[in-house]
Structure formats: structure tokens, C-alpha cells
Scaffold this active site. Structure first.
Site, PDB file in Angstrom:
ATOM      1  N   GLU A  82     -51.343  -8.695  14.252  1.00  0.00           N
ATOM      2  CA  GLU A  82     -52.473  -9.371  14.887  1.00  0.00           C
ATOM      3  C   GLU A  82     -53.700  -8.464  14.972  1.00  0.00           C
ATOM      4  OE1 GLU A  82     -52.830 -12.446  15.530  1.00  0.00           O
ATOM      5  OE2 GLU A  82     -50.788 -12.985  14.992  1.00  0.00           O
ATOM      6  N   CYS A  87     -55.381 -32.760   4.121  1.00  0.00           N
ATOM      7  CA  CYS A  87     -55.346 -32.342   5.526  1.00  0.00           C
ATOM      8  C   CYS A  87     -54.701 -33.409   6.412  1.00  0.00           C
ATOM      9  CB  CYS A  87     -56.767 -32.053   6.026  1.00  0.00           C
ATOM     10  SG  CYS A  87     -56.804 -31.454   7.733  1.00  0.00           S
TER      11      CYS A  87
END
Length: 362
Positions: free
Chosen positions: A37, A202
Site C-alpha cells: 500500500e 463496466c
DNA sequence: AAGTCGGGGTA
DNA sequence: TACCCAGACTT
């Protein structure tokens, strides 16, 4: 069957079409997730992967990182940029060892308190390592929410960001938080991209405000453009045989904590500068092609000036400078432009017929 | 609220 | 060339 919610669309899509084989996936090790991260802050996945592999091989756990020299950590970060991330990561590892007995904290507030971890990164770690129900808001999520819910205004504006955070919190699913969070990241990276989004693929298209109103390419609102300030500098390549002089940069400021070349103002007498600064007598070599390096907030025009040191005087101890063989120097924590310079040149002589300098257009 | 902090991918 | 990317921190 009712129309699937935003979150259910993301979760179902993630299970079928999301990414499941990234190097930091398939683990609940908070350390591995944390390192990924931090590296992924403002940095794309394909850039991070080789850095992540090297870093985890060298520092496989939090104790090994806490016990490392900062220079060793920065060396593995060299070329990745935003070096405060590496210094904070190192400091946070030592804090975890000192105050949490080496066990990564599990509460959101304790994670958030570690240096280098903000609201979104703390949430991502809480989700992927501990399954907690928290909202992230990175560049991907901002873009998806701005488009799907028609949020206009540059997301860097506090008012817009506040609105996006509120949306992100309100959309969290009651279960499947890991797939949901990963799904948002994957959608943003592979489908809902900034240019040429693949809207036909999508899962959010049926409920997307931007798609309905043909606003997809204009959302999110781009950052207001500003002309970058221009700065000039001279980087000195002080060669003594195959050794080069490197100087440690101050912790704060550009390239903080890295080993760089001595820097002088454009136009100063390089030989005189070196004599006064290091007490060295030198011979001026032909200047290398100037090039430019663009930072977030200014553009730096660099003139690389090689000099040959005739007699290697003793450097004052603690002066923050040292001599390194070229090969050694390439293993140090160098800024990317300095690395490219050293990789291309030695002793002022181009190693290649056509000097492929970084951005050698000025 | 604005500035600081890198480097590379991409069009 | 210009913009953006799994943002955080300082002032």
C-alpha cells in the site's frame, strides 16, 4: 430480483473479472499488505511490482525492516520516488517493534497513527489484513464515484473530497468488503480509466450518471493547470579514477536522505567551488549534455559537469560526502537522474556512441 | 487551503 | 507535451 446495488455490482464483477494474482494478494500478512500500500501511493502497479519483490526478499518481515539501516531501505526505494515514504515505513516498523511488540496494530486508529499512513491507506490495510468495514478513497475510487454519481469539481478541492468521502462511506456493503474494495481498485485501473474507459464492459454502466449524460471524459474535473516554475542547477561529477564523490542530501527537501552529486548554482566556477567546498584540485572536463527533470511542482534544468580530481585529499569526517567506486555508487540510494547519469558516463567520457541521456531535450 | 514531495506510464 | 497514478504531511 431488485436492481443490484452499487456495491453488489462491484463485488460480482470483481469475483469474475478482477485481479487476483498480484504479488501482495492471497495473504493476510499485514506487513506484506502494508508495504504494498505504501509503494502504491501515487505509483502504478506495473511500476511497483519489481520494487515490491526486491523489498520483500530483502526485508521479509517487520523485524528485519526495523533492524535495517536507513540507507539500505532507501537504496531499495531508489527510482521509486517520494522517498519520505521509505523513511516513514522504516520509522513505522521501528515504532511497531517498540510499542506493539513487533505485531502490526489491528485497530484502525492505531494503524492510522503510524507515520506515512493516512485515512485511505489505513482503511486499505484494515480491509485486506483484518477484514474490517472501512472506506478507501484513492485516485481510482475518486474517478469512479465522480463519474457514477456525477460529482463535479477538482477532487483535490477539500469540499469535493469531503463529498467523495461521504459517498464512499455510504456505499460500503454489509459483507464482502475485501472483494468490494479490491473491485473498486481493479475497476478504476482496468475499466474506468482516465482516458478511453471501457464503459461497455463496466458493471456500473446501467447506473452511471456520467455515461448517461456523456460526461465520462470530462469527469473527474481535471486539476487547474499552472505553469511550473523553472530552476537551474549544475551537478558535479568528481572523478578520481573510477571513484566518484557522492554527497548525502538533507532529510528534508527534494531527494531527502539520498546520495547525490555535489550541486552548485548555474554559472559558478566549478573548480573554485570544489576547491572551497572539498579542498580538492581538479581539472575541468567537457560538460555533458544538459537535460531537464520534472518534479510535481517545478522543472529542474541540469547541467552535468565532470571534473577530474588530480590528488584525492582526505575528506573532512562527517562532512556527508564519500568516495565510491562507480559500481558501488550504482548500488546506493541515488535519485533517478543521478542514477541515469552514472549508468551512462564514467570519468567524463560517454560510454555509448549516442549518449542516451534522460530527457536530453531541453 | 495550499504547498511539498518523484518518477514513470500514457496519449 | 501534459496529465495522472492504491496520498501523506506540513504550514
Amino acid at each position: 430480483m431488485p436492481d443490484p446495488s452499487f456495491a453488489q455490482r462491484v463485488i460480482a464483477w470483481q469475483r469474475s473479472y478482477g485481479r487476483h494474482d498480484l504479488p501482495w494478494q492471497g495473504t493476510r500478512d499485514p506487513y506484506a499488505i502494508w508495504v504494498s500500500e505504501i509503494m502504491l501511493q501515487q505509483t502504478q502497479v506495473t511500476t511497483v511490482i519489481p520494487y515490491y519483490q526486491r523489498f520483500m526478499a530483502r526485508f521479509p518481515d517487520i523485524v528485519s525492516l526495523a533492524g535495517a539501516q536507513e540507507d539500505a531501505v532507501l537504496a531499495l526505494w531508489s527510482g521509486l520516488g517520494y522517498y519520505a515514504r521509505a523513511r516513514n515505513l522504516h520509522a513505522a516498523a521501528q515504532a511497531v517493534v517498540a510499542t506493539h511488540g513487533g505485531r502490526f496494530p489491528q485497530t484502525f486508529d492505531a494503524i492510522l497513527a503510524l507515520p506515512g499512513i493516512g485515512r485511505s491507506t489505513a482503511a486499505a490495510i484494515a480491509v485486506f489484513a483484518f477484514g474490517q468495514r472501512r472506506a478507501i478513497l484513492d485516485g481510482n475510487v475518486k474517478r469512479i464515484l465522480a463519474r457514477c454519481f456525477g460529482v463535479s469539481g477538482w477532487p483535490g478541492l477539500p469540499a469535493v473530497e469531503k463529498q467523495l468521502w461521504s459517498l464512499a462511506e455510504s456505499l460500503l456493503p454489509d459483507s464482502g468488503i475485501e472483494a468490494y474494495t479490491q473491485g473498486l481498485m481493479d475497476l478504476g485501473a482496468t475499466i474506468c480509466t482516465r482516458n478511453r474507459p471501457a464503459c461497455e464492459a463496466c458493471p456500473l454502466q446501467p447506473i452511471c450518471h456520467a455515461d448517461r449524460h456523456r460526461l465520462t471524459i470530462s469527469l473527474p474535473t481535471p486539476r487547474p493547470d499552472k505553469t511550473l516554475p523553472q530552476k537551474h542547477t549544475m551537478l558535479l561529477l568528481l572523478w578520481h579514477g573510477s571513484e566518484i564523490l557522492l554527497e548525502k542530501r538533507p532529510v528534508h527537501g527534494i531527494w531527502g536522505g539520498l546520495w547525490s552529486l555535489p550541486e552548485a548554482e548555474r554559472g559558478v566556477d566549478a573548480r573554485q567551488f570544489v576547491r572551497r567546498r572539498f579542498g580538492l584540485e581538479t581539472e575541468l572536463l567537457p560538460a555533458l549534455p544538459r537535460f531537464s527533470h520534472t518534479f510535481t511542482h517545478f522543472r529542474l534544468h541540469i547541467l552535468p559537469q565532470p571534473l577530474r580530481v588530480s590528488a584525492k585529499a582526505t575528506l573532512p569526517p562527517g562532512c556527508g560526502a564519500l568516495w565510491l567506486e562507480r559500481a558501488e555508487a550504482l548500488g546506493a540510494a541515488l535519485p533517478a537522474p543521478v542514477r541515469k547519469l552514472l549508468a551512462t558516463h564514467d570519468e567524463g567520457v560517454s560510454r555509448s556512441q549516442t549518449p542516451a541521456l534522460p530527457g536530453s531535450r531541453t
